[in-house]
Structure formats: structure tokens, C-alpha cells
Design an enzyme around this catalytic site. Structure first.
Site, PDB file in Angstrom:
ATOM      1  N   LYS A 233     -13.420 -13.335  -3.142  1.00 29.33           N
ATOM      2  CA  LYS A 233     -12.615 -13.145  -4.315  1.00 29.33           C
ATOM      3  C   LYS A 233     -13.126 -11.766  -4.545  1.00 29.33           C
ATOM      4  O   LYS A 233     -11.532 -10.824  -5.301  1.00 29.33           O
ATOM      5  CB  LYS A 233     -13.259 -14.251  -5.151  1.00 29.33           C
ATOM      6  CG  LYS A 233     -12.840 -15.267  -4.779  1.00 29.33           C
ATOM      7  CD  LYS A 233     -13.811 -16.394  -5.507  1.00 29.33           C
ATOM      8  CE  LYS A 233     -14.251 -17.620  -4.734  1.00 29.33           C
ATOM      9  NZ  LYS A 233     -15.402 -17.524  -5.543  1.00 29.33           N
TER      10      LYS A 233
ATOM     11  N   LYS B  50     -15.784  -8.837   5.040  1.00 26.14           N
ATOM     12  CA  LYS B  50     -16.038  -9.889   4.283  1.00 26.14           C
ATOM     13  C   LYS B  50     -14.962 -10.503   3.891  1.00 26.14           C
ATOM     14  O   LYS B  50     -14.786  -9.347   2.344  1.00 26.14           O
ATOM     15  CB  LYS B  50     -17.476  -9.889   3.930  1.00 26.14           C
ATOM     16  CG  LYS B  50     -17.261 -11.745   3.487  1.00 26.14           C
ATOM     17  CD  LYS B  50     -19.127 -11.626   2.826  1.00 26.14           C
ATOM     18  CE  LYS B  50     -18.265 -12.398   1.243  1.00 26.14           C
ATOM     19  NZ  LYS B  50     -18.372 -13.301   0.471  1.00 26.14           N
TER      20      LYS B  50
ATOM     21  N   LYS C 175     -24.982  -4.987  -5.821  1.00 28.64           N
ATOM     22  CA  LYS C 175     -23.610  -4.842  -6.754  1.00 28.64           C
ATOM     23  C   LYS C 175     -25.215  -3.218  -7.861  1.00 28.64           C
ATOM     24  O   LYS C 175     -23.696  -2.375  -8.328  1.00 28.64           O
ATOM     25  CB  LYS C 175     -24.513  -5.757  -8.221  1.00 28.64           C
ATOM     26  CG  LYS C 175     -23.248  -7.193  -8.534  1.00 28.64           C
ATOM     27  CD  LYS C 175     -21.607  -7.337  -9.122  1.00 28.64           C
ATOM     28  CE  LYS C 175     -21.020  -8.146  -7.940  1.00 28.64           C
ATOM     29  NZ  LYS C 175     -20.972  -9.693  -9.196  1.00 28.64           N
TER      30      LYS C 175
END
Ligand code: ADP
Ligand code: TRP
Length: 330
Positions: A202, A199, A110
Site C-alpha cells: 500500500k 514487493k 523507515k
């Protein structure tokens, strides 16, 4: 053997969650005592909308039940129903070196993307360690991306035991209050690719969801990215996203035939995608029906979660007492 795992209610579940994690949960529930929870405290690091979170928590519960977890066999519960978990997370954080968390992918990825991390995201592996350790878990079935978190859990457990348990032997794991868990990863479903070949996740908008309108799902399957090899030309199955997804569904014999069809040429990607959609609905048709009927009965789903919480909490309270004793809190 005690088996534990959890899924974050941070979005609708997809076939990556199924093949990487939930399919194993369902199989393992016959092999030991299973505890499967909905990681709602973890989801607070991404979902900041109360109504949305409530809906997604309920949805993960529906997924668990519809996909075959049986509340008579496994304990199904909501993470935040066990308040002892957050106490253990705090205690663990006091023996967790900063460097261990600075190396965690969830945080590094992140920040590398320029997203500023809050303390919740940084401390996420400690909460996950508490989730696992509080139930004396032996095995943790997860997708490959979670392997590092289970390794961090072991490191934290070793630290705690070395600090507070004089007879602890790190080589065998004997003599500690906290049991050292093992990850369990299915190699062939280690990373399920999304519609764009990355990958499936969500958070990347590249999912094929398990539930939801059939039309929508067919559209997603038809949108899987391929190269532009012409219909007549031979195709390389090993670099094709559609083939990677077909692998999850087809039997070895069927897969051999599909491979031959790729290499022979004469079949377009559209046909392979249609075949994938057929497999999808054949595999999940029953579960999709169960999902729709369970969705009519929210009070049943709540009852399952609250009974699960009672059973899980008994285990958590026992471990918390041991930790309080070992540390001198009591
Ligand atoms: P997401 O990346 O979609 O947010 P989660 O992190 O909530 O998924 O993952 C829930 C479980 O599903 C974890 O055990 C994770 O390893 C597994 N999982 C998620 N995406 C995939 C994937 N693409 N392939 C295999 N397993 C996956
Ligand atoms: N971090 C896991 C995920 O994103 C969810 C999770 C939270 C979990 N606590 C856990 C998984 C404990 C296994 C064990 O998918």
C-alpha cells in the site's frame, strides 16, 4: 488451535494482502478458532485523517467478509475495541530490551529512508506482541515481511515469563502465563511483486487492488513492468513480473503451458497481461459482487464487528487478570 492475525487499515487491500495473508485466514477458519482483526491502532502510525481512517476500517471489514471470512466461524473485530491490548502493550514494553526494537525492520527501513520515526512506530512490535499474546494464539498466518514481528513476540513472551513465572521452561514454553506463538507463512506467496517488481505494498503505489472499478484494475494489470523483448522472441518467465503474478492464479497444468508459451516466443507481454486480468476477474468476481452488496449495508458490518469485539474481549480480560496477578498490579 487458536489462529490470530490482523491487517492494518492503512489503504485499500491488494492481491499481495490476499495471497500473502487473507487467503490463509479463509482456509484456516475451518481448522481452528480464528480471530481476525483490523489493526486500527497500528494504522495511526500512518493515517492522520479521521474520516479516512473510519472509511478504511470499514473497508477492511468489507474485505474480510467479501473474501470469505464467516462471522459464524471466526471472530472478526476491531483492535481498538479491546482496550486491554494497550495495557498489555505497556506491561510488555517494560520487559522489552531496546536492542530488540532497534533491530526491527519496520523501524530500520523507515529511518534508513530518512523518515523520522515517532515512538508509535518504534514501539509497534510491542503492540503487535500484545495483539498476539492477549488471545493465547498458537499460530499467526502472515506474509514473510511480518515474520520478524512474530519472532519478536516470542522473545518478549519469553522475557515476561522468565521475569514473572517461576516455573517457566523456555525450552518447552511450559509454565508461563504467555503462550509462545508460531508464524505461518505460505512459501509460494511469501512476497507478491507489485506492478514495478518491488514487493507489492500500500505504501509503494504499486498495487493491484482487490476491489474498485474494473477498468481501473485492468489498467493496473496492463501497467505491470516488463522488459522490452520483442513479440516474436522467446521470453524468460523466471525474470518476468507478469509470470510471477500468473503463478498465483494458474493451475500447475496451465502454468506449464504458459511457461512453454514464454519460451516458444510469438506471444507478447500484452497477451500474458490479458490472461492475468481474466484470471483476476474469474477468481475475485464473486467476492467483488459480495463486496458491492455488503457495502449497501453498513449496519450489518458494524454488528459483526461489535459481536466479534464481545467475544474477543472475554478472552482478553481473562489473560489481563493473569498478567495483573503475575506482576503484582493486583
Ligand atoms: P502493506 O505492505 O500493503 O501495507 P500490510 O503490512 O498491511 O500490507 O500487510 C497485511 C498482510 O498482508 C500481512 O500479513 C503482510 O505480510 C501481507 N502482505 C502485504 N504485502 C504482501 C506482499 N506483497 N506479498 C505477500 N504478503 C503481503
Ligand atoms: N503488523 C501487521 C501488518 O502490518 C498487522 C498486525 C498488527 C498483525 N498486529 C498483528 C498481524 C498481530 C498479525 C498479528 O501487516
Amino acid at each position: 488451535m487458536r489462529i490470530l492475525s490482523g491487517v492494518q487499515p492503512s489503504g485499500k487491500l491488494h492481491i499481495g494482502n490476499y495471497f500473502g495473508a487473507i487467503a490463509q485466514f479463509v482456509e484456516l477458519q475451518h481448522k481452528g478458532e480464528g480471530l481476525y482483526f483490523i489493526a486500527d491502532l497500528h494504522a495511526l502510525t500512518t493515517i492522520r485523517d479521521a474520516a479516512k481512517l473510519r472509511e478504511l476500517v470499514h473497508d477492511v471489514a468489507l474485505n474480510y467478509l467479501a473474501l470469505g471470512l464467516d462471522p459464524a466461524k471466526a471472530i472478526l473485530f476491531r483492535q481498538s475495541d479491546i482496550p486491554e491490548v494497550t495495557e498489555l502493550a505497556w506491561v510488555l514494553s517494560t520487559v522489552t530490551p531496546m536492542g530488540l526494537l532497534e533491530r526491527a525492520h519496520s523501524y530500520k527501513d523507515k529511518t534508513a529512508k530518512g523518515i523520522s520515526a515517532d515512538h508509535g512506530l518504534f514501539a509497534y512490535p510491542v503492540l503487535m506482541a500484545a495483539d498476539i499474546l492477549i488471545y493465547h494464539s498458537d499460530v499467526v498466518p502472515v506474509g514473510k515481511d511480518q515474520k520478524q514481528h512474530v519472532e519478536i513476540t516470542r522473545d518478549i513472551a519469553v522475557k515476561f515469563n522468565q521475569t514473572y513465572c517461576p516455573g517457566f521452561d523456555p525450552a518447552t514454553g511450559e509454565g508461563g502465563v504467555l503462550k509462545l506463538p508460531k508464524p505461518m507463512i505460505l512459501d509460494d506467496a511469501a512476497v507478491v511483486p507489485g506492478t514495478d517488481g518491488q514487493k507489492m505494498s500500500k505504501s509503494y503505489g504499486n498495487t493491484i487492488d482487490l476491489f474498485g472499478p474494473e477498468k481501473e484494475i485492468r489498467k493496473r494489470i496492463m501497467s505491470v513492468k516488463t522488459d522490452s523483448t520483442a513479440l516474436e522472441a522467446p521470453k524468460n518467465p523466471d525474470t518476468c513480473n507478469v509470470f510471477a503474478l500468473l503463478k498465483l492464479f494458474a493451475s500447475p497444468q496451465e502454468l506449464k503451458e504458459i511457461r512453454a508459451q514464454y519460451e516458444r516466443g510469438g506471444t507478447g507481454y500484452g497477451d500474458f497481461k490479458k490472461r492475468l486480468a481474466d484470471y483476476f476477474f474469474a477468481r475475485f468476481g464473486e467476492a467483488r459482487k459480495r463486496y458491492d452488496s455488503l457495502a449497501q449495508d453498513p449496519s450489518y458490518v458494524e454488528k459483526v464487528l461489535s459481536e466479534g469485539a464481545t467475544r474477543a474481549r472475554e478472552i482478553a480480560i481473562r489473560l489481563t487478570d493473569q498478567v495483573r496477578n503475575a506482576t503484582g498490579l493486583r
